[in-house]
Motif scaffolding. Structure first.
Motif, PDB file in Angstrom:
ATOM      1  N   GLU A   1       2.244  -4.668   9.648  1.00 15.95           N
ATOM      2  CA  GLU A   1       2.784  -3.995   8.472  1.00 15.95           C
ATOM      3  C   GLU A   1       4.304  -4.149   8.395  1.00 15.95           C
ATOM      4  N   PHE A   2       4.782  -4.629   7.273  1.00 11.87           N
ATOM      5  CA  PHE A   2       6.210  -4.852   7.083  1.00 11.87           C
ATOM      6  C   PHE A   2       6.703  -4.035   5.886  1.00 11.87           C
ATOM      7  N   PHE A   3       8.004  -3.820   5.843  1.00 12.38           N
ATOM      8  CA  PHE A   3       8.569  -3.116   4.679  1.00 12.38           C
ATOM      9  C   PHE A   3       9.849  -3.792   4.228  1.00 12.38           C
ATOM     10  N   ILE A   4      10.128  -3.589   2.949  1.00  8.57           N
ATOM     11  CA  ILE A   4      11.346  -4.114   2.329  1.00  8.57           C
ATOM     12  C   ILE A   4      12.186  -2.924   1.861  1.00  8.57           C
ATOM     13  N   VAL A   5      13.447  -2.893   2.255  1.00  4.71           N
ATOM     14  CA  VAL A   5      14.335  -1.801   1.846  1.00  4.71           C
ATOM     15  C   VAL A   5      14.734  -1.997   0.383  1.00  4.71           C
ATOM     16  N   ILE A   6      14.487  -0.965  -0.429  1.00  7.06           N
ATOM     17  CA  ILE A   6      14.784  -1.007  -1.862  1.00  7.06           C
ATOM     18  C   ILE A   6      16.090  -0.280  -2.183  1.00  7.06           C
ATOM     19  N   ALA A   7      16.385   0.765  -1.432  1.00  8.47           N
ATOM     20  CA  ALA A   7      17.541   1.622  -1.719  1.00  8.47           C
ATOM     21  C   ALA A   7      18.840   0.814  -1.839  1.00  8.47           C
ATOM     22  N   LYS A   8      19.592   1.070  -2.905  1.00 12.25           N
ATOM     23  CA  LYS A   8      20.840   0.341  -3.132  1.00 12.25           C
ATOM     24  C   LYS A   8      21.848   0.574  -2.013  1.00 12.25           C
ATOM     25  N   GLU A   9      21.824   1.790  -1.474  1.00 14.67           N
ATOM     26  CA  GLU A   9      22.752   2.122  -0.382  1.00 14.67           C
ATOM     27  C   GLU A   9      22.162   1.794   0.993  1.00 14.67           C
ATOM     28  N   GLY A  10      20.960   1.156   0.980  1.00 14.46           N
ATOM     29  CA  GLY A  10      20.293   0.828   2.233  1.00 14.46           C
ATOM     30  C   GLY A  10      19.619   2.041   2.868  1.00 14.46           C
TER      31      GLY A  10
ATOM     32  N   ILE B   1       7.763  -3.259  -8.250  1.00 16.07           N
ATOM     33  CA  ILE B   1       6.712  -2.655  -7.411  1.00 16.07           C
ATOM     34  C   ILE B   1       7.108  -1.231  -7.017  1.00 16.07           C
ATOM     35  N   SER B   2       8.396  -1.019  -6.778  1.00 17.51           N
ATOM     36  CA  SER B   2       8.857   0.306  -6.332  1.00 17.51           C
ATOM     37  C   SER B   2       8.760   1.366  -7.424  1.00 17.51           C
ATOM     38  N   ASN B   3       8.494   0.922  -8.648  1.00 16.75           N
ATOM     39  CA  ASN B   3       8.425   1.870  -9.766  1.00 16.75           C
ATOM     40  C   ASN B   3       7.009   2.119 -10.275  1.00 16.75           C
ATOM     41  N   VAL B   4       5.994   1.590  -9.604  1.00 18.30           N
ATOM     42  CA  VAL B   4       4.617   1.805 -10.071  1.00 18.30           C
ATOM     43  C   VAL B   4       4.190   3.243  -9.785  1.00 18.30           C
ATOM     44  N   PRO B   5       3.254   3.785 -10.565  1.00 20.50           N
ATOM     45  CA  PRO B   5       2.742   5.137 -10.306  1.00 20.50           C
ATOM     46  C   PRO B   5       2.033   5.207  -8.955  1.00 20.50           C
ATOM     47  N   VAL B   6       2.247   6.307  -8.249  1.00 23.83           N
ATOM     48  CA  VAL B   6       1.623   6.485  -6.930  1.00 23.83           C
ATOM     49  C   VAL B   6       0.953   7.858  -6.852  1.00 23.83           C
ATOM     50  N   ASP B   7       0.080   7.990  -5.841  1.00 26.99           N
ATOM     51  CA  ASP B   7      -0.545   9.302  -5.628  1.00 26.99           C
ATOM     52  C   ASP B   7       0.301  10.122  -4.654  1.00 26.99           C
ATOM     53  N   GLY B   8      -0.228  11.233  -4.208  1.00 26.66           N
ATOM     54  CA  GLY B   8       0.536  12.136  -3.340  1.00 26.66           C
ATOM     55  C   GLY B   8       0.885  11.546  -1.979  1.00 26.66           C
ATOM     56  N   SER B   9       0.183  10.477  -1.570  1.00 30.94           N
ATOM     57  CA  SER B   9       0.471   9.852  -0.275  1.00 30.94           C
ATOM     58  C   SER B   9       1.284   8.566  -0.431  1.00 30.94           C
ATOM     59  N   GLU B  10       1.877   8.378  -1.587  1.00 28.17           N
ATOM     60  CA  GLU B  10       2.707   7.203  -1.899  1.00 28.17           C
ATOM     61  C   GLU B  10       1.898   5.909  -1.991  1.00 28.17           C
ATOM     62  N   TRP B  11       0.597   6.053  -2.186  1.00 29.45           N
ATOM     63  CA  TRP B  11      -0.270   4.880  -2.362  1.00 29.45           C
ATOM     64  C   TRP B  11      -0.326   4.551  -3.859  1.00 29.45           C
ATOM     65  N   PRO B  12      -0.010   3.318  -4.252  1.00 32.65           N
ATOM     66  CA  PRO B  12      -0.068   2.964  -5.672  1.00 32.65           C
ATOM     67  C   PRO B  12      -1.438   3.250  -6.281  1.00 32.65           C
ATOM     68  N   LYS B  13      -1.440   3.769  -7.496  1.00 33.35           N
ATOM     69  CA  LYS B  13      -2.712   4.102  -8.145  1.00 33.35           C
ATOM     70  C   LYS B  13      -3.506   2.854  -8.504  1.00 33.35           C
TER      71      LYS B  13
ATOM     72  N   TYR C   1       0.813  -1.230   0.000  1.00 30.61           N
ATOM     73  CA  TYR C   1       0.000   0.000   0.000  1.00 30.61           C
ATOM     74  C   TYR C   1       0.847   1.280   0.000  1.00 30.61           C
ATOM     75  N   ARG C   2       2.151   1.123   0.219  1.00 29.74           N
ATOM     76  CA  ARG C   2       3.023   2.302   0.204  1.00 29.74           C
ATOM     77  C   ARG C   2       4.257   2.019  -0.638  1.00 29.74           C
ATOM     78  N   VAL C   3       4.518   2.908  -1.570  1.00 25.64           N
ATOM     79  CA  VAL C   3       5.719   2.810  -2.396  1.00 25.64           C
ATOM     80  C   VAL C   3       6.470   4.135  -2.290  1.00 25.64           C
ATOM     81  N   ALA C   4       7.560   4.110  -1.521  1.00 25.47           N
ATOM     82  CA  ALA C   4       8.430   5.283  -1.410  1.00 25.47           C
ATOM     83  C   ALA C   4       9.597   5.036  -2.355  1.00 25.47           C
ATOM     84  N   LYS C   5       9.514   5.642  -3.526  1.00 24.73           N
ATOM     85  CA  LYS C   5      10.452   5.337  -4.611  1.00 24.73           C
ATOM     86  C   LYS C   5      11.914   5.499  -4.190  1.00 24.73           C
ATOM     87  N   GLY C   6      12.709   4.488  -4.522  1.00 27.15           N
ATOM     88  CA  GLY C   6      14.121   4.506  -4.181  1.00 27.15           C
ATOM     89  C   GLY C   6      14.392   4.319  -2.700  1.00 27.15           C
TER      90      GLY C   6
END
Length: 252
Positions: A196-205, A229-241, A133-138
């Motif tokens: 709620e869990f999250f996966i770190v995407i950032a290459k530098e952690g 998944i980290s590259n899908v379009p999102v709205d202003g609250s980082e929720w995937p469209k 439900y949340r995609v914070a790009k990068g």
């Protein structure tokens, strides 16, 4: 027979009849009263027995109702339950399926409550009602929630609780690390939210998160899927469209 004698005979007869008349009505009434009293006494005894039987039945039903009350996790019982559940369910590999593919997560035994909690929720089919439900790009992708009405009911059924931190020495929020989220307000003990869990995407952690969350696993297969998944379009609250549904299952 003379008239006088007749009178005497009749008078004697009348006197005999008068003295020998039985008040059968009174006798019947007395018998009726005694019988009624006996009936009332019997009825009272029966009613008392029925009342006792009813109370006993009600107690049994109440006890059954208490026994059948569904189990829910709370902050009071979660530690004992999860540690025991972890012993009985030692699995450490979970598959998260999405429309983009599968992500395999290896869970750490060194965070026993977090691992057991995740396995428990997977086996309860909790995550099958949720999205990423949340995609914070990068940065991170976060799952375990949704805007569906079933979500609130599912959480209510499982319980209202949080988890104490279980830091594993040397672990950092590197790329692929999996951790539970937490409330940032009114959470002085830094406890984890269980759902709620999250996966770190950032290459530098994400080094600024070190010490803030319990890392309880890492992605061992499917980081390319996490990147999609980290590259899908999102709205202003980082929720995937478009909703990214999750289906989770224990592999081993």
């Amino acid at each position: 027979m003379s008239f006088t004698r007749v009178i005497l005979v009749l008078g004697f007869a009348s006197l005999f009849i008068f003295y020998s008349c039985e008040d059968t009505q009174s006798k019947k009434t007395k018998q009726s009263v005694v019988e009624n009293e006996n009936d009332i006494s019997k009825e009272s005894t029966i009613n008392q027995k029925d009342s006792l039987k009813k109370k006993k039945t009600e107690k049994i039903e109440t006890a059954k109702a208490l026994d059948e009350e569904p189990f829910k996790l709370t902050n009071s019982n979660m530690k004992e339950f999860l540690l025991q559940y972890g012993k009985e369910n030692p699995e450490t590999l979970v598959r998260i399926s999405t429309k983009f593919g599968d992500i395999h997560i290896k869970l750490y035994k060194e965070s026993p409550m977090h691992r057991a909690n995740f396995i428990y929720l997977v086996k309860q089919k909790y995550f099958d009602e949720t999205f990423f439900y949340r995609v914070a790009k990068g940065f991170v992708i976060q799952g375990g929630n949704s805007d569906r009405t079933q979500m609130a009911q599912k959480r209510h059924d499982i319980g209202d609780y949080t988890l104490p931190q279980e830091p594993i020495k040397g672990l950092k929020h590197n790329r692929g690390s999996v951790a539970l989220s937490k409330q940032w307000v009114n959470n002085p003990s830094n406890r984890s939210t269980p759902y709620e869990f999250f996966i770190v995407i950032a290459k530098e952690g994400a080094p600024h998160l070190n010490g803030e969350h319990t890392i309880f696993g890492k992605v061992v297969k499917g980081m390319g899927v996490a990147d999609k998944i980290s590259n899908v379009p999102v709205d202003g609250s980082e929720w995937p469209k478009e909703n990214i549904f999750i289906k989770a299952e224990v592999i081993r």
